[in-house]
Scaffold this active site. Structure first.
Site, PDB file in Angstrom:
ATOM      1  N   HIS A 138       0.830  -1.215   0.083  1.00 50.12           N
ATOM      2  CA  HIS A 138       0.029  -0.007  -0.063  1.00 50.12           C
ATOM      3  C   HIS A 138       0.816   1.276  -0.136  1.00 50.12           C
ATOM      4  CE1 HIS A 138       0.130   0.874   4.173  1.00 50.12           C
ATOM      5  NE2 HIS A 138       0.421  -0.330   4.573  1.00 50.12           N
TER       6      HIS A 138
ATOM      7  N   ASP B 255       6.300   0.652   6.990  1.00 51.81           N
ATOM      8  CA  ASP B 255       4.623   0.461   6.600  1.00 51.81           C
ATOM      9  C   ASP B 255       4.157   1.585   5.669  1.00 51.81           C
ATOM     10  OD1 ASP B 255       2.186  -0.541   6.686  1.00 51.81           O
ATOM     11  OD2 ASP B 255       1.699   0.255   8.881  1.00 51.81           O
TER      12      ASP B 255
ATOM     13  N   GLU C  47      -4.920   1.908   2.710  1.00 49.08           N
ATOM     14  CA  GLU C  47      -5.134   0.546   3.358  1.00 49.08           C
ATOM     15  C   GLU C  47      -5.350   0.864   4.703  1.00 49.08           C
ATOM     16  OE1 GLU C  47      -3.466  -2.600   6.088  1.00 49.08           O
ATOM     17  OE2 GLU C  47      -2.930  -0.608   6.002  1.00 49.08           O
ATOM     18  N   GLU C  48      -4.672   1.884   5.498  1.00 48.41           N
ATOM     19  CA  GLU C  48      -4.429   2.257   6.856  1.00 48.41           C
ATOM     20  C   GLU C  48      -5.767   2.662   7.426  1.00 48.41           C
ATOM     21  OE1 GLU C  48      -2.220   1.508   8.456  1.00 48.41           O
ATOM     22  OE2 GLU C  48      -0.543   1.805   7.452  1.00 48.41           O
TER      23      GLU C  48
ATOM     24  N   ASP D 294       3.224  -6.335   3.303  1.00 43.92           N
ATOM     25  CA  ASP D 294       2.851  -5.486   4.265  1.00 43.92           C
ATOM     26  C   ASP D 294       3.334  -5.685   5.488  1.00 43.92           C
ATOM     27  OD1 ASP D 294       1.842  -2.967   5.378  1.00 43.92           O
ATOM     28  OD2 ASP D 294      -0.048  -3.732   5.177  1.00 43.92           O
TER      29      ASP D 294
ATOM     30  N   HIS E 163       3.676   2.871  12.806  1.00 39.64           N
ATOM     31  CA  HIS E 163       2.587   4.029  12.845  1.00 39.64           C
ATOM     32  C   HIS E 163       2.976   5.145  13.930  1.00 39.64           C
ATOM     33  CE1 HIS E 163      -1.156   1.105  12.008  1.00 39.64           C
ATOM     34  NE2 HIS E 163      -0.217   1.212  10.923  1.00 39.64           N
TER      35      HIS E 163
HETATM   36 ZN   LIG Z   1       0.516  -1.463   6.216  1.00 39.46          ZN
END
Ligand SMILES: [Zn+2]
Length: 456
Positions: free
Chosen positions: A281, A293, A327-328, A354, A423
């Site tokens: 993503h 990520d 995606e998130e 991912d 994140h």
């Molecule tokens: Zn991800």
């Protein structure tokens, strides 16, 4: 000449299958070895990741996300991919705002500042914030005790289980506190929620991520607190309750934005309508630059196809790169792709990367028949360190395609450090190792090419 005669004699003695199988096996191994060499000498995945992360964070709806779309499209064209195009998707647009403040205070006047960040999708507090008593909770069952959370701020503080070998399993167990916790707290009458960050480290940065409001319940503001401050708050509560927290957030949800996922491919020479999808993503959270990520997954995807092209290989089936939007916080890119592209041509298998850019370990496969076939190729993936092929789900972007019965494969690198960065502001390029990242691209190139040549 003498050697040839010996080969002919051996072939005659063991029979025809010797001639049939040996050259094929050798050729797959030679191809995989050539991919490893090509990848590891040039290390181009890291170069691409440097370019992508230089754009900055890439949250859905942001200007940076649109810059990433333009970059990915131009990169696919420059790498010589065919049919490079955008797959349109309406994506959410949530913005963090500038105010993120939380402080605990005891009745005796002691104060404890808390390092927090709003959870993605949270509503804001009123401008002067929310001040309420706090209750520490470790499971949703505790919220069933009558009156336990009424009018309070619920502090979810169940850590990820350090005894799980695969940190994704620990994340799977604990992350419901973030995704469902705010609405569970609201159902019990709470006015806000604070959630322990989803990481196994003890650090001072909060780790964000999506929450999912239950539309039937009141929406309450929600934030993640750093693990160090979660421990400090827990100790503070034990020291002398009652404790009140003041929370201020000015995040907001703006109207959806017209955007896109990015697609490019190497057309199959024999079965162009049969598709092997490779994807990650393109969006990220707004903290850090989404290097692991899922910038790593984007670099893996682009480099896997690029290695195949650079070696001059012509796959029998189409190998397609898809860099998914959103995606998130919504999966709108995956939804739009499945609704539009899954009807065109035939998806033979899908590979998702991912899980970060760390040293490869292997792959997971959803479908048992596909798993048995793919396991026979383990020795080839092992050349890039990815020989462990087991049953399991891929990431979120393939969920809709897997539901259609298409075998879905997840790339699995080592997971020990992933949630240290996940994140948070710590997810930056310096946490990615060029060789580890490239090995992932090589493993995925081997997988994609095997699938293109053999089908499933
Ligand atoms: Zn991800």
């Amino acid at each position: 000449m003498k050697q040839l005669l010996i080969y002919a004699l051996v072939a005659f003695l063991v029979g025809f299958p010797f001639f049939e199988c040996f050259p094929q096996t050798r050729s797959s191994k030679d191809t995989a070895s050539a991919m490893l060499k090509e990848g590891m000498i040039k290390l181009q995945a890291y170069e691409m990741l440097s370019e992508l992360t230089a754009i900055g964070s890439r949250l859905s709806g942001s200007e940076n996300y649109e810059k990433a779309v333009k970059w990915a499209k131009a990169k696919m064209i420059s790498l010589g991919f065919e049919n490079v195009r955008l797959n349109p998707a309406q994506i959410p647009h949530w913005v963090r705002g500038k105010t993120e403040f939380a402080e605990a205070a005891s009745r005796s006047g002691k104060k404890l500042p808390l390092t927090i960040c709003a959870l993605g999708g949270s509503i804001p507090t009123a401008a002067n914030g929310i001040t309420a008593d706090v209750v520490e909770i470790h499971s949703f069952d505790e919220l069933k005790k009558p009156g336990i959370a009424k009018g309070k701020i619920v502090f979810f503080n169940r850590p990820m289980d350090p005894a799980r070998l695969n940190t994704f399993d620990a994340y799977g167990d604990a992350s419901e506190q973030r995704t469902k916790g705010p609405s569970q707290a609201a159902a019990a009458g709470a006015v806000a929620a604070i959630v322990r960050s989803m990481t196994l480290t003890h650090d001072d940065v909060p780790h964000t991520g999506s929450l999912m409001y239950d539309e039937k319940l009141p929406k309450i503001p929600a934030a993640a607190v750093s693990t160090n401050d979660a421990d400090a708050l827990s100790a503070f509560l034990k020291d002398g309750p009652p404790v009140r927290i003041t929370l201020k957030l000015d995040c907001q949800q703006l109207p959806d934005v017209a955007s896109a996922s990015v697609i490019g491919e190497i057309r199959g020479s024999q079965f162009p309508d049969e598709i092997i999808l490779v994807g990650g993503h393109l969006d990220s959270w707004d903290l850090g630059t989404g290097a692991h990520d899922d910038g790593a997954g984007c670099a893996h995807t682009l480099e896997a196809l690029s290695i195949i092209k650079r070696l001059g290989l012509q796959p029998k089936r189409t190998i397609r790169a898809v860099l998914f939007a959103n995606e998130e916080n919504g999966l709108k890119g995956a939804r739009a792709y499945t609704d539009s592209e899954a009807k065109i041509g035939k998806h033979i298998a899908c590979i998702e990367t991912d899980a970060g850019g760390f040293t490869p370990r292997g792959f997971t496969v959803t479908d048992p028949v596909a798993l048995a076939k793919i396991q026979k190729w383990s020795a080839l993936f092992a050349l890039a360190g990815a020989g462990e092929v087991t049953s399991g789900n891929p990431g979120a972007d393939l969920l809709y395609l897997a539901k259609l019965g298409i075998p879905a494969i997840g790339f699995r690198p080592d997971s020990q450090r992933y949630f240290d960065y996940h994140h948070s502001t710590h997810d930056t390029l310096d946490k990615v190792h060029p060789r580890e990242l490239e090995l992932g691209a090589v493993a995925i190139a081997i997988m994609a090419y095997q699938l293109s040549e053999n089908g499933l």
